[in-house]
Write a protein that holds these residues in place. Structure first.
Motif, PDB file in Angstrom:
ATOM      1  N   ASP A   1       5.613   3.677  21.673  1.00 39.13           N
ATOM      2  CA  ASP A   1       6.461   2.508  21.428  1.00 39.13           C
ATOM      3  C   ASP A   1       6.581   2.257  19.923  1.00 39.13           C
ATOM      4  O   ASP A   1       7.580   1.715  19.458  1.00 39.13           O
ATOM      5  CB  ASP A   1       5.877   1.269  22.113  1.00 39.13           C
ATOM      6  N   ASN A   2       5.538   2.618  19.189  1.00 35.94           N
ATOM      7  CA  ASN A   2       5.602   2.624  17.729  1.00 35.94           C
ATOM      8  C   ASN A   2       5.795   4.073  17.290  1.00 35.94           C
ATOM      9  O   ASN A   2       5.049   4.961  17.707  1.00 35.94           O
ATOM     10  CB  ASN A   2       4.307   2.057  17.141  1.00 35.94           C
ATOM     11  N   ASN A   3       6.798   4.333  16.474  1.00 35.96           N
ATOM     12  CA  ASN A   3       7.112   5.705  16.066  1.00 35.96           C
ATOM     13  C   ASN A   3       5.923   6.451  15.487  1.00 35.96           C
ATOM     14  O   ASN A   3       5.807   7.670  15.626  1.00 35.96           O
ATOM     15  CB  ASN A   3       8.245   5.703  15.031  1.00 35.96           C
ATOM     16  N   PHE A   4       5.029   5.735  14.815  1.00 37.46           N
ATOM     17  CA  PHE A   4       3.909   6.395  14.140  1.00 37.46           C
ATOM     18  C   PHE A   4       2.589   6.247  14.903  1.00 37.46           C
ATOM     19  O   PHE A   4       1.528   6.406  14.312  1.00 37.46           O
ATOM     20  CB  PHE A   4       3.792   5.889  12.701  1.00 37.46           C
TER      21      PHE A   4
ATOM     22  N   VAL B   1       0.846  -1.206   0.000  1.00 30.64           N
ATOM     23  CA  VAL B   1       0.000   0.000   0.000  1.00 30.64           C
ATOM     24  C   VAL B   1       0.872   1.244   0.000  1.00 30.64           C
ATOM     25  O   VAL B   1       0.628   2.201  -0.748  1.00 30.64           O
ATOM     26  CB  VAL B   1      -0.943   0.003   1.229  1.00 30.64           C
ATOM     27  N   ALA B   2       1.915   1.251   0.842  1.00 30.44           N
ATOM     28  CA  ALA B   2       2.811   2.411   0.931  1.00 30.44           C
ATOM     29  C   ALA B   2       3.507   2.653  -0.401  1.00 30.44           C
ATOM     30  O   ALA B   2       3.601   3.804  -0.866  1.00 30.44           O
ATOM     31  CB  ALA B   2       3.844   2.186   2.034  1.00 30.44           C
ATOM     32  N   CYS B   3       3.977   1.597  -1.041  1.00 29.75           N
ATOM     33  CA  CYS B   3       4.680   1.727  -2.318  1.00 29.75           C
ATOM     34  C   CYS B   3       3.745   2.283  -3.400  1.00 29.75           C
ATOM     35  O   CYS B   3       4.114   3.207  -4.133  1.00 29.75           O
ATOM     36  CB  CYS B   3       5.242   0.367  -2.725  1.00 29.75           C
ATOM     37  N   ASN B   4       2.531   1.744  -3.471  1.00 31.13           N
ATOM     38  CA  ASN B   4       1.561   2.208  -4.474  1.00 31.13           C
ATOM     39  C   ASN B   4       1.146   3.658  -4.236  1.00 31.13           C
ATOM     40  O   ASN B   4       0.975   4.434  -5.183  1.00 31.13           O
ATOM     41  CB  ASN B   4       0.327   1.306  -4.467  1.00 31.13           C
TER      42      ASN B   4
ATOM     43  N   ASN C   1       5.823   2.309   6.815  1.00 30.66           N
ATOM     44  CA  ASN C   1       6.465   1.710   5.639  1.00 30.66           C
ATOM     45  C   ASN C   1       6.942   2.777   4.658  1.00 30.66           C
ATOM     46  O   ASN C   1       7.995   2.609   4.027  1.00 30.66           O
ATOM     47  CB  ASN C   1       5.505   0.730   4.956  1.00 30.66           C
ATOM     48  N   MET C   2       6.196   3.872   4.519  1.00 25.52           N
ATOM     49  CA  MET C   2       6.673   4.970   3.686  1.00 25.52           C
ATOM     50  C   MET C   2       7.974   5.550   4.251  1.00 25.52           C
ATOM     51  O   MET C   2       8.899   5.884   3.513  1.00 25.52           O
ATOM     52  CB  MET C   2       5.612   6.068   3.591  1.00 25.52           C
ATOM     53  N   TYR C   3       8.034   5.637   5.564  1.00 29.33           N
ATOM     54  CA  TYR C   3       9.233   6.150   6.245  1.00 29.33           C
ATOM     55  C   TYR C   3      10.414   5.196   6.028  1.00 29.33           C
ATOM     56  O   TYR C   3      11.536   5.628   5.708  1.00 29.33           O
ATOM     57  CB  TYR C   3       8.923   6.302   7.735  1.00 29.33           C
ATOM     58  N   LEU C   4      10.173   3.887   6.182  1.00 25.12           N
ATOM     59  CA  LEU C   4      11.242   2.897   6.004  1.00 25.12           C
ATOM     60  C   LEU C   4      11.713   2.832   4.548  1.00 25.12           C
ATOM     61  O   LEU C   4      12.894   2.569   4.287  1.00 25.12           O
ATOM     62  CB  LEU C   4      10.752   1.520   6.464  1.00 25.12           C
ATOM     63  N   GLN C   5      10.782   3.085   3.609  1.00 28.66           N
ATOM     64  CA  GLN C   5      11.139   3.069   2.184  1.00 28.66           C
ATOM     65  C   GLN C   5      11.676   4.424   1.710  1.00 28.66           C
ATOM     66  O   GLN C   5      11.885   4.642   0.533  1.00 28.66           O
ATOM     67  CB  GLN C   5       9.907   2.672   1.361  1.00 28.66           C
ATOM     68  N   ARG C   6      11.860   5.355   2.654  1.00 26.58           N
ATOM     69  CA  ARG C   6      12.409   6.691   2.404  1.00 26.58           C
ATOM     70  C   ARG C   6      11.532   7.543   1.495  1.00 26.58           C
ATOM     71  O   ARG C   6      12.008   8.423   0.773  1.00 26.58           O
ATOM     72  CB  ARG C   6      13.837   6.600   1.840  1.00 26.58           C
ATOM     73  N   GLY C   7      10.237   7.252   1.517  1.00 25.57           N
ATOM     74  CA  GLY C   7       9.304   8.116   0.795  1.00 25.57           C
ATOM     75  C   GLY C   7       9.024   9.401   1.554  1.00 25.57           C
ATOM     76  O   GLY C   7       8.602  10.396   0.959  1.00 25.57           O
TER      77      GLY C   7
END
Length: 527
Positions: free
Chosen positions: A348-351, A273-276, A497-503
């Motif tokens: 505990d979760n960044n987001f 979803v994040a990639c799309n 996931n957008m953050y981890l994928q550097r989006g």
């Protein structure tokens, strides 16, 4: 009923049973033996369960009986006799012989575990030396009731003093807990759980009803202190009173095991979803900026934060959640309030997120999401006085402020939410007219609908999994709470996931509001 269905439920509950055992014995080896014995008894008794919906009650009844048998094996030899004539004077306990001193310490330990009138009558009779008549008058109960409490308390204390007691792991290793809420009044219970004790009471009382005495042993806290916390939790309807003076948590709690399993089953979906979503926003960037809303010259990174957050919020809250709430409310009212717990702390979760909005009487709107990882927050802008100042600046109308509004304006300038260019005020967030906002939604609609479709496919996974982890008595809450969990999980995991994928990146320092915007209801054009 087919035994195979019961066997499957037992297999699904192995981790929960081990957790039950681990909380009640002194080490993992004993917990393994105890949990194996419980599981063996469950399999032996599977033919007796006629209704699978009653599985959890049946499982905990057998677990408790097996544990009681385990305790009887660990009784130590002690010839203590607690008669009606015993009296312990606190002033002289340091002068008794070591054997008597040990007995007195055991008595104090058991007194600390007793709750309510059981403790009060024993304390007044044995420690204070009061008569039954005096105790009855002080506690405003009958003399016969005093005698009954004393009789039952002596029995409890004698059993307890002859028993090897070990404080539970939670007495030195408390679990994390936080409370979440959805509704107009906000999370009014949040202050309660800034302390560790109320959250650990909720967790200990989740899967099965417990006595205050059991909580005292597990948490290493005297019953007299637990009673005040339990009273507060019951007043907020977070705990419910059961038979035999037991209490049980009255809300769904997302345990650590539940969240781990849910993450393992769904995270790949969120990655896609994040990639799309990133691909879609990159493709539509020029078209979106071409709407000419105020702030359309924001940086690329801020653009991605703003538009991704808007798509997720529009899909998950405005469309998915409102539809769910209306379908589950008999009168179509989607404004009901709900509460649930998590076995972890906010952040505990960044987001981890908070969702906020403010509407003034003219239907101008401030809307946004706060993420834990981002320093600059929107929540403070969605309060009435501050919200009025912010909307006034968005409209270019800030020349006639009250004293309180002027104070808030100064705070907004000093905090960097408002720019002051020689008296010309501007906001650090996008501002849309109603027409521009509708145009934005039309452009983003394909992405929003795709997110909505993915959400509806994941929803049954969340609900089915929650049924395996939630006690049967809260099952009526599962559809709504699972949907609320789905909203949170979808936004949190997609952004992560957008953050981890550097989006998206976290600017240092963060000078812009990355996930808040304003929609003005009464202006067609902004200059």
């Amino acid at each position: 009923m087919e035994n195979s269905a019961v066997y499957e439920k037992i297999k699904e509950s192995i981790d929960i049973i081990f957790s039950f055992a681990l909380k009640r014995v002194s080490n993992r080896y004993e917990a393994e033996d105890l949990s194996q014995e419980i599981i063996m008894n469950l399999y032996k008794s599977a033919h007796g369960l006629k209704d699978l919906n009653k599985f959890h009650g049946w499982m905990w009844a057998i677990s408790r009986n097996v544990f009681k048998a385990y305790l009887r094996k660990n009784i130590r030899n002690n010839n203590l006799e607690l008669s009606e004539k015993v009296y312990f004077n606190l002033e002289y306990t340091s002068y008794v012989n070591p054997m008597e001193q040990e007995q007195i310490q055991l008595l104090y330990r058991e007194l600390s575990i007793l709750s309510g009138f059981y403790r009060e009558t024993m304390n007044l009779y044995y420690i204070k030396g009061k008569s039954c008549d005096e105790i009855a008058e002080r506690l405003n109960i009958s003399v016969n009731m005093v005698k009954q409490y004393l009789f039952k308390s002596r029995k409890k204390i004698k059993e307890g003093m002859n028993m090897i007691r070990e404080n539970g792991e939670r007495s030195f290793n408390p679990r994390k807990f936080s409370i979440y809420a959805w509704g107009a009044s906000g999370n009014y219970c949040n202050e309660i759980f800034k302390k560790k004790l109320p959250g650990n009471i909720m967790l200990e009382a989740y899967y099965e009803p417990v006595l205050i005495e059991d909580l005292s042993i597990e948490l290493g806290v005297a019953s007299v202190y637990l009673e005040d916390e339990i009273r507060v939790l019951k007043n907020y309807n977070l705990l419910r009173e059961m038979r035999n003076s037991k209490v049980q948590s009255n809300i769904i709690i997302f345990t650590k095991e539940f969240e781990e399993e849910l993450h393992n089953k769904t995270n790949k979906i969120y990655s896609n979803v994040a990639c799309n979503l990133m691909d879609f926003l990159n493709e539509k960037e020029d078209e979106i900026r071409g709407i000419k809303f105020k702030g359309n010259d924001m940086s690329k990174n801020t653009f991605m934060w703003q538009m991704a957050t808007f798509c997720l919020e529009e899909a998950m809250i405005t469309r998915f959640l409102e539809e769910v709430m209306k379908s589950m409310s008999a009168d179509g009212d989607s404004s009901q309030e709900y509460m649930w717990g998590l076995e972890r702390k906010y952040g505990d979760n960044n987001f981890d997120l908070g969702i906020f909005k403010y509407n003034d009487r003219m239907n101008n709107l401030i809307r946004g999401i706060d993420y834990y990882i981002v320093d600059r927050k929107v929540q403070g802008l969605c309060k009435k006085v501050v919200g009025e100042v912010v909307i006034g600046i968005a409209q270019g109308d800030y020349g006639n402020l009250s004293i309180h509004e002027e104070d808030e304006l100064m705070n907004l300038i000093q905090s960097g939410y408002v720019k002051n260019d020689f008296g010309d005020m501007s906001l650090n967030m996008p501002i849309f007219t109603k027409e521009q906002f509708e145009e934005l939604k039309n452009i983003l609609d394909p992405a929003i609908e795709k997110i909505l479709m993915e959400c509806k496919e994941i929803g049954p996974v969340t609900e089915k999994l929650l049924k395996n982890y939630a006690p049967s008595f809260v099952r009526d809450q599962i559809p709504v709470i699972a949907s609320l969990k789905q909203v949170e999980a979808f936004i949190v995991n997609t952004m992560n996931n957008m953050y981890l994928q550097r989006g998206i990146e976290i600017p240092k320092p963060c000078n812009e509001l990355l996930s808040a915007f304003i929609v003005l209801a009464d202006q067609k054009e902004l200059k």
